[in-house]
Design a protein around this motif. Structure first.
Motif, PDB file in Angstrom:
ATOM      1  N   GLU A 124       0.868  -1.189   0.000  1.00 38.62           N
ATOM      2  CA  GLU A 124       0.000   0.000   0.000  1.00 38.62           C
ATOM      3  C   GLU A 124       0.904   1.238   0.000  1.00 38.62           C
ATOM      4  OE1 GLU A 124      -3.431   0.581  -0.015  1.00 38.62           O
ATOM      5  OE2 GLU A 124      -2.677   2.630  -0.095  1.00 38.62           O
ATOM      6  N   PHE A 125       0.572   2.249  -0.790  1.00 34.64           N
ATOM      7  CA  PHE A 125       1.436   3.434  -0.855  1.00 34.64           C
ATOM      8  C   PHE A 125       1.299   4.339   0.362  1.00 34.64           C
ATOM      9  CE2 PHE A 125       1.272   2.649  -5.558  1.00 34.64           C
ATOM     10  CZ  PHE A 125       2.593   2.263  -5.644  1.00 34.64           C
ATOM     11  N   SER A 126       0.194   4.266   1.062  1.00 31.48           N
ATOM     12  CA  SER A 126      -0.021   5.182   2.190  1.00 31.48           C
ATOM     13  C   SER A 126       0.838   4.785   3.395  1.00 31.48           C
ATOM     14  CB  SER A 126      -1.505   5.161   2.590  1.00 31.48           C
ATOM     15  OG  SER A 126      -1.638   5.718   3.881  1.00 31.48           O
ATOM     16  N   SER A 127       1.710   5.722   3.813  1.00 37.00           N
ATOM     17  CA  SER A 127       2.558   5.445   4.976  1.00 37.00           C
ATOM     18  C   SER A 127       1.731   5.421   6.263  1.00 37.00           C
ATOM     19  CB  SER A 127       3.684   6.473   5.076  1.00 37.00           C
ATOM     20  OG  SER A 127       3.158   7.782   4.988  1.00 37.00           O
ATOM     21  N   ASP A 128       0.623   6.175   6.293  1.00 35.35           N
ATOM     22  CA  ASP A 128      -0.264   6.140   7.468  1.00 35.35           C
ATOM     23  C   ASP A 128      -0.870   4.748   7.645  1.00 35.35           C
ATOM     24  OD1 ASP A 128       0.246   8.779   7.884  1.00 35.35           O
ATOM     25  OD2 ASP A 128      -1.732   9.510   7.296  1.00 35.35           O
ATOM     26  N   ALA A 129      -1.257   4.139   6.522  1.00 29.87           N
ATOM     27  CA  ALA A 129      -1.848   2.793   6.590  1.00 29.87           C
ATOM     28  C   ALA A 129      -0.838   1.799   7.160  1.00 29.87           C
ATOM     29  CB  ALA A 129      -2.305   2.348   5.193  1.00 29.87           C
ATOM     30  N   LYS A 130       0.430   1.958   6.766  1.00 26.45           N
ATOM     31  CA  LYS A 130       1.470   1.058   7.265  1.00 26.45           C
ATOM     32  C   LYS A 130       1.612   1.170   8.785  1.00 26.45           C
ATOM     33  CE  LYS A 130       6.358  -0.010   6.888  1.00 26.45           C
ATOM     34  NZ  LYS A 130       7.497  -0.136   5.993  1.00 26.45           N
ATOM     35  N   LYS A 131       1.651   2.417   9.281  1.00 27.96           N
ATOM     36  CA  LYS A 131       1.792   2.644  10.728  1.00 27.96           C
ATOM     37  C   LYS A 131       0.627   2.030  11.499  1.00 27.96           C
ATOM     38  CE  LYS A 131       3.927   7.062  10.068  1.00 27.96           C
ATOM     39  NZ  LYS A 131       3.410   8.413   9.841  1.00 27.96           N
ATOM     40  N   LEU A 132      -0.561   2.252  10.966  1.00 28.40           N
ATOM     41  CA  LEU A 132      -1.779   1.757  11.612  1.00 28.40           C
ATOM     42  C   LEU A 132      -1.793   0.229  11.680  1.00 28.40           C
ATOM     43  CD1 LEU A 132      -4.233   3.605  12.468  1.00 28.40           C
ATOM     44  CD2 LEU A 132      -5.427   2.561  10.542  1.00 28.40           C
ATOM     45  N   ALA A 133      -1.416  -0.406  10.579  1.00 26.80           N
ATOM     46  CA  ALA A 133      -1.428  -1.871  10.520  1.00 26.80           C
ATOM     47  C   ALA A 133      -0.405  -2.454  11.486  1.00 26.80           C
ATOM     48  CB  ALA A 133      -1.144  -2.340   9.093  1.00 26.80           C
ATOM     49  N   LYS A 134       0.729  -1.795  11.599  1.00 23.64           N
ATOM     50  CA  LYS A 134       1.798  -2.283  12.475  1.00 23.64           C
ATOM     51  C   LYS A 134       1.312  -2.400  13.923  1.00 23.64           C
ATOM     52  CE  LYS A 134       6.730  -1.780  13.070  1.00 23.64           C
ATOM     53  NZ  LYS A 134       7.908  -0.932  12.906  1.00 23.64           N
ATOM     54  N   GLN A 135       0.476  -1.436  14.318  1.00 22.59           N
ATOM     55  CA  GLN A 135      -0.071  -1.480  15.682  1.00 22.59           C
ATOM     56  C   GLN A 135      -0.913  -2.739  15.914  1.00 22.59           C
ATOM     57  OE1 GLN A 135      -2.284   2.176  15.984  1.00 22.59           O
ATOM     58  NE2 GLN A 135      -0.457   3.437  15.742  1.00 22.59           N
ATOM     59  N   ASN A 136      -1.439  -3.294  14.825  1.00 25.98           N
ATOM     60  CA  ASN A 136      -2.250  -4.516  14.938  1.00 25.98           C
ATOM     61  C   ASN A 136      -1.463  -5.767  14.555  1.00 25.98           C
ATOM     62  OD1 ASN A 136      -4.651  -3.083  15.640  1.00 25.98           O
ATOM     63  ND2 ASN A 136      -4.842  -2.477  13.487  1.00 25.98           N
ATOM     64  N   GLY A 137      -0.141  -5.621  14.437  1.00 25.88           N
ATOM     65  CA  GLY A 137       0.697  -6.775  14.119  1.00 25.88           C
ATOM     66  C   GLY A 137       0.592  -7.255  12.687  1.00 25.88           C
ATOM     67  N   ILE A 138       0.240  -6.327  11.785  1.00 23.65           N
ATOM     68  CA  ILE A 138       0.074  -6.699  10.377  1.00 23.65           C
ATOM     69  C   ILE A 138       1.145  -5.992   9.543  1.00 23.65           C
ATOM     70  CG2 ILE A 138      -1.471  -6.537   8.372  1.00 23.65           C
ATOM     71  CD1 ILE A 138      -3.790  -6.570  10.481  1.00 23.65           C
ATOM     72  N   ASN A 139       1.754  -6.756   8.630  1.00 23.08           N
ATOM     73  CA  ASN A 139       2.838  -6.199   7.812  1.00 23.08           C
ATOM     74  C   ASN A 139       2.324  -5.555   6.538  1.00 23.08           C
ATOM     75  OD1 ASN A 139       5.163  -6.889   9.321  1.00 23.08           O
ATOM     76  ND2 ASN A 139       4.805  -9.031   8.746  1.00 23.08           N
ATOM     77  N   ILE A 140       2.655  -4.253   6.391  1.00 23.93           N
ATOM     78  CA  ILE A 140       2.401  -3.548   5.134  1.00 23.93           C
ATOM     79  C   ILE A 140       3.722  -2.979   4.645  1.00 23.93           C
ATOM     80  CG2 ILE A 140       1.386  -1.444   4.123  1.00 23.93           C
ATOM     81  CD1 ILE A 140      -1.106  -1.862   5.639  1.00 23.93           C
TER      82      ILE A 140
END
Ligand SMILES: [Zn+2]
Length: 189
Positions: A124-140
């Protein structure tokens, strides 16, 4: 104009979308300033061979959104939906040990439908989405599928995208690169 999917020359220009109209519509509807992305009128084409309709700039280049654009859309509550009907359909093909690649994953909502989110990678190109997913233990990863596929050939059992293809600048390489990442498709060149 060559078709961006099948390469045919058998295409027609069916409309021209004015730059100023697009800028004012994005401003009015979403309060997004797209002046930095849309600098020219857009040309709308139809391919008579594969029936694809697509937009280009006058010189044939294909416009695309950037990180700021998608971060802004990301803030609209409806843009990255928590649930899409397709998730229920797709998850029946995914086993506990399936390695899953989702391209254009938004906030990676699909990962929570899977039996094992450790076997999931979202692009996903959105860096915000990456940060958010990381909090839930998901790799983006913030990387294009074309780049990602170069070092991840044959690593996945499943490659999927939901409501993404219409955002993609080069649908042929988008699909081809996903196939390269599959264990049965890694020989694709
Ligand atoms: Zn075509």
């Amino acid at each position: 104009m060559k078709c961006i999917l099948c390469g045919s020359d058998n295409t027609n220009k069916i409309d021209v979308i004015k730059k100023d109209d697009l800028i004012s519509l994005y401003k009015k509807a979403f309060d997004i300033n797209v002046e930095n992305i849309i600098k020219q009128d857009l040309f709308y084409h139809h391919c008579c061979d594969c029936d694809l309709r697509f937009f280009t700039l006058e010189n044939g280049e294909i416009p695309s959104g950037d990180d700021g654009f998608y971060n802004h859309l990301n803030k609209l509550p409806w843009y990255y939906m928590q649930e899409k009907n397709e998730y229920h359909f797709a998850k029946q093909f995914i086993k506990k040990d399936s390695r899953v690649l989702e391209v254009g994953c938004g906030k990676a909502a699909f990962a929570s439908f899977l039996p094992n989110k450790q076997n999931y990678i979202g692009l996903e190109f959105s860096s915000d989405a990456k940060k958010l997913a990381k909090q839930n233990g998901i790799n983006i990863e913030n990387i294009s599928i074309e780049e990602y596929s170069k070092s991840n050939k044959t690593k996945f059992n499943i490659a999927c995208s939901f409501q993404v293809l219409e955002h993609v600048t080069n649908p042929y390489s988008f699909i081809h690169s996903q196939i390269k990442c599959l264990n049965w498709g890694g020989a694709a060149r």
